[in-house]
Design an enzyme around this catalytic site. Structure first.
Site, PDB file in Angstrom:
ATOM      1  N   GLU A  25      31.317 -23.311  71.940  1.00 13.58           N
ATOM      2  CA  GLU A  25      31.449 -22.778  70.577  1.00 13.58           C
ATOM      3  C   GLU A  25      30.701 -23.544  69.605  1.00 13.58           C
ATOM      4  O   GLU A  25      30.290 -24.674  69.620  1.00 13.58           O
ATOM      5  CB  GLU A  25      33.070 -22.680  70.093  1.00 13.58           C
ATOM      6  CG  GLU A  25      33.563 -24.152  70.177  1.00 13.58           C
ATOM      7  CD  GLU A  25      34.422 -24.612  69.360  1.00 13.58           C
ATOM      8  OE1 GLU A  25      34.689 -24.121  68.085  1.00 13.58           O
ATOM      9  OE2 GLU A  25      35.816 -25.208  69.787  1.00 13.58           O
ATOM     10  N   LYS A 159      45.157 -28.310  70.360  1.00 11.89           N
ATOM     11  CA  LYS A 159      44.887 -29.598  69.533  1.00 11.89           C
ATOM     12  C   LYS A 159      46.292 -29.997  69.312  1.00 11.89           C
ATOM     13  O   LYS A 159      47.183 -29.628  68.848  1.00 11.89           O
ATOM     14  CB  LYS A 159      44.278 -29.281  68.216  1.00 11.89           C
ATOM     15  CG  LYS A 159      42.742 -29.275  68.352  1.00 11.89           C
ATOM     16  CD  LYS A 159      42.065 -28.853  67.194  1.00 11.89           C
ATOM     17  CE  LYS A 159      42.229 -27.607  66.731  1.00 11.89           C
ATOM     18  NZ  LYS A 159      41.408 -26.482  67.205  1.00 11.89           N
TER      19      LYS A 159
HETATM   20  N1  PSU Z   1      38.786 -27.937  68.490  1.00 16.06           N
HETATM   21  C1  PSU Z   1      38.079 -29.211  68.215  1.00 16.06           C
HETATM   22  N2  PSU Z   1      37.526 -28.947  66.969  1.00 16.06           N
HETATM   23  C2  PSU Z   1      37.424 -27.685  66.294  1.00 16.06           C
HETATM   24  C3  PSU Z   1      38.027 -26.533  66.803  1.00 16.06           C
HETATM   25  C4  PSU Z   1      38.613 -26.883  68.100  1.00 16.06           C
HETATM   26  O1  PSU Z   1      38.140 -30.183  68.675  1.00 16.06           O
HETATM   27  O2  PSU Z   1      36.908 -27.565  65.083  1.00 16.06           O
HETATM   28  C5  PSU Z   1      38.104 -25.196  66.186  1.00 16.06           C
HETATM   29  C6  PSU Z   1      38.044 -24.115  67.476  1.00 16.06           C
HETATM   30  O3  PSU Z   1      36.796 -23.397  66.780  1.00 16.06           O
HETATM   31  C7  PSU Z   1      39.406 -23.293  67.226  1.00 16.06           C
HETATM   32  C8  PSU Z   1      39.535 -23.362  65.672  1.00 16.06           C
HETATM   33  O4  PSU Z   1      39.090 -21.995  67.554  1.00 16.06           O
HETATM   34  O5  PSU Z   1      39.372 -24.858  65.459  1.00 16.06           O
HETATM   35  C9  PSU Z   1      41.035 -23.096  65.547  1.00 16.06           C
HETATM   36  O6  PSU Z   1      41.347 -22.965  64.028  1.00 16.06           O
HETATM   37  P1  PSU Z   1      42.535 -22.142  63.423  1.00 16.06           P
HETATM   38  O7  PSU Z   1      43.478 -23.006  63.750  1.00 16.06           O
HETATM   39  O8  PSU Z   1      42.248 -21.872  62.168  1.00 16.06           O
HETATM   40  O9  PSU Z   1      42.499 -20.775  64.159  1.00 16.06           O
END
Ligand code: PSU
Ligand code: MN
Length: 303
Positions: A25, A159
């Site tokens: 990603e 996370k």
């Molecule tokens: N994990 C990380 N750093 C990130 C992300 C995940 O260590 O920046 C990103 C991923 O792309 C994940 C997104 O899909 O954060 C999730 O964002 P949200 O909670 O707004 O859906």
């Protein structure tokens, strides 16, 4: 391969000859880490995939093109860009239609990987149910994507800024298999052990391949989530991380951060609160996930 996909020559060749490919990603590059650590990590992650015998395919939208596999200059430009949008299922096509540039979250990367014919994807941590979601309704689109798109996502869990039990409940409701790798408990991103038992666990890539093949045989749709613990030498133990996360969430509320800004803001703030330690752990866990994903992709390509 879908006609809308613009694959790099390496990725195109690997896919056409049924060789192992690992999708990566790009939100982690544009919104997850500061420059130049983001570029160093993206390069190190690609190197890990290559060392394990697979082809890396970093995914992003560049000037309206859905790129699967970036060259050195494209990766560097993305890492230094400040205007890239954070794209998920809702706005991936919008960025393409507007000829814009954006990075892909787990959800959008899964969509693109599937269009390209890639079955394995490595990330850091997926998005999930945020703490306090009973009030904010903040639940990442990553979860429903796992329910519908047939890609295996290798992560270090959800996370740890999230509500992990609620995230697991939603994944169970959506019928997404959640598998801990090499241990019984789920990892918690920066920490090896969340203290929460994983619904499923395996000790080898072969077990994951058998599982994926069995799901295909039964015609069961959707993705698989692997929780791969960060190497213990690189972890920040959960009891220490819990205090930092609570502080960061409090600070985010004070700062009035909402919507898709929440995850990037918290990650950036936690880097400050831990004086850079969380970033070092974040880099280590992504490399570790890239290595496992590549070994899985190689096994899958050989079956
Ligand atoms: N994990 C990380 N750093 C990130 C992300 C995940 O260590 O920046 C990103 C991923 O792309 C994940 C997104 O899909 O954060 C999730 O964002 P949200 O909670 O707004 O859906
Ligand atoms: Mn959200």
């Amino acid at each position: 391969m879908h006609p809308s996909v613009s694959a790099s020559p390496d990725v195109k060749h690997a896919i056409e000859s049924n060789k192992a490919v690992v999708a990566l990603e790009s939100t982690i590059i544009t919104h997850g880490m500061p420059y130049p650590q983001n570029l160093e990590t993206a390069q190190a992650v690609e190197a890990k995939v290559i060392a394990a015998g697979a082809t890396p395919a970093t995914i992003a939208v560049l000037n309206g093109e859905l790129k699967v596999g970036l060259d050195d200059a494209q990766l560097d430009a993305l890492a230094q860009s400040t205007g890239a949008a954070k794209l998920s299922r809702a706005d991936l096509s919008f960025a393409i239609a507007q000829r814009a540039t954006g990075s892909t979250t787990v959800a959008a990367t899964m969509i693109a990987a599937h269009l390209a014919g890639i079955e394995v994807f490595a990330t850091g941590g997926i998005g999930g149910v945020h703490r306090g979601a009973e009030n904010t309704f903040d639940i990442s689109a990553d979860l429903q994507e796992l329910a519908i798109t047939p890609v295996t996502v290798v992560s270090a869990g959800a996370k740890a800024i999230l509500d992990i039990p609620k995230t697991l409940e939603v994944l169970e409701t959506l019928g997404v298999p959640v598998i801990a790798y090499g241990q019984k408990n789920l990892p918690a991103f920066w920490s090896c052990d969340s203290g929460i038992p994983a619904p499923l666990s395996v000790n080898s890539t072969k077990e994951i391949v058998d599982f994926i093949q069995t799901r295909k045989m039964l015609g069961i749709k959707g993705g698989v989530l692997i929780g791969n613990p960060v190497p213990s030498a690189d972890e920040i133990p959960k009891n220490r991380m819990d205090l930092t996360i609570a502080q960061a969430i409090d600070d985010a509320k004070q700062a009035g951060v909402t919507g898709k800004d929440v995850t990037p803001w918290l990650l950036g703030h936690i880097v400050k609160l831990t004086e850079g330690n969380s970033l070092v752990t974040n880099q280590a866990l992504i490399k570790n996930n890239a290595d496992l994903a590549a070994r899985l992709a190689v096994d899958l390509a050989n079956t």
